[in-house]
Scaffold this active site. Structure first.
Site, PDB file in Angstrom:
ATOM      1  N   SER A 208       4.747 -75.601 -28.843  1.00 51.54           N
ATOM      2  CA  SER A 208       3.962 -74.405 -29.150  1.00 51.54           C
ATOM      3  C   SER A 208       3.376 -74.468 -30.552  1.00 51.54           C
ATOM      4  CB  SER A 208       4.824 -73.151 -28.992  1.00 51.54           C
ATOM      5  OG  SER A 208       5.894 -73.144 -29.931  1.00 51.54           O
ATOM      6  N   ARG A 212      -0.673 -74.361 -30.596  1.00 52.87           N
ATOM      7  CA  ARG A 212      -1.333 -73.184 -31.183  1.00 52.87           C
ATOM      8  C   ARG A 212      -2.428 -73.621 -32.163  1.00 52.87           C
ATOM      9  NH1 ARG A 212       2.768 -71.178 -32.718  1.00 52.87           N
ATOM     10  NH2 ARG A 212       3.115 -69.477 -31.226  1.00 52.87           N
ATOM     11  N   ASN A 216      -6.713 -73.309 -31.354  1.00 54.88           N
ATOM     12  CA  ASN A 216      -7.630 -72.554 -32.210  1.00 54.88           C
ATOM     13  C   ASN A 216      -8.704 -73.439 -32.824  1.00 54.88           C
ATOM     14  OD1 ASN A 216      -6.742 -69.521 -32.750  1.00 54.88           O
ATOM     15  ND2 ASN A 216      -4.872 -70.713 -32.491  1.00 54.88           N
TER      16      ASN A 216
END
Length: 279
Positions: A208, A212, A216
């Site tokens: 994660s 993440r 983005n």
């Protein structure tokens, strides 16, 4: 009569999908076979990651060398504010020896922020430079932003995972760390389930953390490409939309670049702080 040169250029002009696919390709040492191929190295990701790491180290070294006890200049004041921010966050999260953790968090923030900031460069800058120098055949693909490559972000998060395991063993001892893997959170009589849950927890934190940042930055890079295509339509709508959308997204992306670096740093501190605590 049609101009054959113009017709040939038009015939070889890339479509929108070809343009995006080209800009999302990596300069690699071979062709990837399957979704996972550990023999492939994205050399552009490695180069820019190392380059930004060296640049960040140089900037911090210069700040330390120029530091004075008097009234600080703007550069020193900015670096001192950054150091104090990281130090305050590490104090509130990590309850233990922070002699290495706080500098590691500062390094992570500066490094990730610099890698993210490469997204501010024009999307066609390097392809135009390679073409002007006549070396485009040596660099058929080139992606500048290392954090828009899942390999780069997972690589950084793997380093954080190693630190989590190191501090877990250092703080609790090897025996205590292994006992916690088998005994927490449901007790030693549920040892197989506890071990499975703890392995999943460590893997989830690592994945994660990298996903993440990658998600983005990849989305931001893709939007810049779409905005660039909008301007290539050679229409009033395309030009105005390109300028307006590009300006708005560039301003908003400045926040994303540094916000994602801050989030990555904070999660690193949180995970290392959890390694100091027991279940």
């Amino acid at each position: 009569m049609a101009n054959p040169t113009v017709d040939g250029a038009a015939a070889h002009a890339p479509t929108a999908s070809e343009y995006i696919k080209h800009h999302l390709g990596h300069l690699s040492n071979g062709h990837q076979n399957g979704p996972v191929d550990f023999s492939i190295i994205n050399m552009d990701t490695v180069f820019w990651s190392i380059a930004m790491g060296v640049l960040g180290s140089l900037v911090m070294w210069m700040a330390a060398r120029r530091a004075t006890s008097g009234v600080p200049g703007r550069f020193q004041a900015a670096v001192e504010m950054l150091v104090e921010m990281v130090e305050d966050q590490s104090k509130s999260i990590v309850h233990g020896d922070r002699s290495f953790i706080a500098p590691a968090a500062l390094t992570v923030f500066v490094w990730v922020a610099l890698m993210n900031s490469l997204d501010f460069l024009p999307v066609d800058l390097f392809s135009a430079m390679f073409s002007a120098m006549g070396v485009e055949h040596l660099f058929p693909y080139h992606r500048v932003v290392p954090t828009a490559d899942l390999n780069g972000t997972i690589g950084i998060s793997l380093g954080v995972l190693v630190l989590m395991l190191y501090y877990g063993i250092k703080i609790k001892g090897f025996g205590g760390f292994v006992h916690e893997l088998f005994a927490a959170p449901f007790g030693i009589w549920m040892a197989p389930f506890n071990l499975l849950l703890n392995i999943i927890e460590y893997a989830a934190k690592m994945v994660s953390l990298g996903m993440r940042l990658f998600g983005n930055m990849f989305a931001g890079e893709l939007l810049f490409l779409l905005i660039a295509l909008l301007g290539s339509t050679a229409t009033v709508f395309g030009f105005v939309g390109h300028v307006i959308a590009g300006s708005i997204w560039a301003i908003f992306h400045i926040l994303i670049v540094f916000l994602q670096a801050f989030i990555f740093m904070m999660l690193t501190l949180v995970y290392l702080g959890q390694a100091h605590e027991g279940h």
